[in-house]
Design an enzyme around this catalytic site. Structure first.
Site, PDB file in Angstrom:
ATOM      1  N   GLU A 165       0.517   5.575   0.101  1.00 26.14           N
ATOM      2  CA  GLU A 165       0.231   7.149  -0.013  1.00 26.14           C
ATOM      3  C   GLU A 165       0.550   8.065  -0.894  1.00 26.14           C
ATOM      4  OE1 GLU A 165      -2.607   6.782   1.589  1.00 26.14           O
ATOM      5  OE2 GLU A 165      -2.662   5.266   3.014  1.00 26.14           O
ATOM      6  N   ASP A 200      -3.221   0.267   6.325  1.00 23.51           N
ATOM      7  CA  ASP A 200      -3.546  -0.347   4.741  1.00 23.51           C
ATOM      8  C   ASP A 200      -3.306  -1.818   4.846  1.00 23.51           C
ATOM      9  OD1 ASP A 200      -5.820   1.877   5.312  1.00 23.51           O
ATOM     10  OD2 ASP A 200      -4.619   2.681   3.402  1.00 23.51           O
ATOM     11  N   HIS A 212      -6.037   4.423   5.677  1.00 25.13           N
ATOM     12  CA  HIS A 212      -5.379   5.778   5.237  1.00 25.13           C
ATOM     13  C   HIS A 212      -3.712   5.993   5.765  1.00 25.13           C
ATOM     14  CE1 HIS A 212      -8.851   6.279   2.911  1.00 25.13           C
ATOM     15  NE2 HIS A 212      -9.532   6.778   3.599  1.00 25.13           N
ATOM     16  N   ASP A 257       0.486  -0.992  -0.149  1.00 21.30           N
ATOM     17  CA  ASP A 257       0.254   0.049  -0.058  1.00 21.30           C
ATOM     18  C   ASP A 257       0.347   1.121   0.167  1.00 21.30           C
ATOM     19  OD1 ASP A 257      -2.656   1.213   0.632  1.00 21.30           O
ATOM     20  OD2 ASP A 257      -2.078   2.176   1.424  1.00 21.30           O
TER      21      ASP A 257
END
Length: 194
Positions: A25, A167, A162, A23
């Protein structure tokens, strides 16, 4: 870059026991214009968590207030972080040739692929599993199949969502529930046919 055909691995409909959940961001949605600000990967062996990779990434441009509000990641938090060249190489070495897994994972793969190629001339060719595809099959009547919605459906704790490492853990928990439900449905379908 978007007009260029990526030499990515293949999207698999599979239930691996050994895999790496990924994951990221980012500062926005476009791999061409936006930057990665956090990368996490959680390795699973025989379905058990065995190792974690997690790093902030120092972007070239400031993180917007909107992204900070969404992710909780501030400019101060990434000020001393490695740049994308260092962070993406460390991720690549951690992931090795593992099957990658994620939620709407094409988004993450495209960012990781483009940055790895741009920084190091390396293709990210790992095959990958998109847990969202399972959610669409198993939960067709849900109004939306966002990861947090699917997690809530299964009673999975989503506090801290998030952020990349959290996540990954939420994604893996969703994967386990969806995999088990798909296996149950397949057994019921076979039972009905006989």
């Amino acid at each position: 870059m978007s007009s260029v055909k990526r030499r990515k691995g293949k999207s698999r409909i599979a239930f691996p026991e050994d895999y790496c959940v990924v994951d990221i961001e980012t500062t926005g949605l476009s791999p061409e214009e936006c930057e990665i600000i956090e990368i996490a990967a959680v390795r699973y062996r025989n379905g058990e968590k065995s190792a974690v990779f997690s790093t902030f990434v120092k972007p070239c441009n400031a993180i917007s207030a909107f992204i900070t509000q969404l992710t909780g990641i501030t400019n101060e938090m990434v000020a001393e972080a490695p740049d994308i060249s260092e962070a993406i190489k460390a991720f690549y070495e951690f992931a090795g040739d593992d099957m990658l897994m994620g939620y709407n994972v094409n988004f993450d793969i495209n960012f990781l692929y483009d940055n790895l190629l741009r920084c190091h001339g390396i293709y990210l060719e790992n095959d990958f599993v998109d847990v969202l595809r399972f959610a669409r099959k198993v939960l067709p009547l849900m109004p939306d199949r966002k990861q947090t919605s699917v997690a809530a459906h299964y009673g999975i704790n989503i506090s801290g969502a998030h952020r990349a490492e959290k996540d990954c853990e939420i994604c893996n928990a969703c994967y386990i529930h969806l995999r088990d439900e798909m296996r149950r449905q397949e057994k019921e379908d076979l039972h009905e046919e006989t």
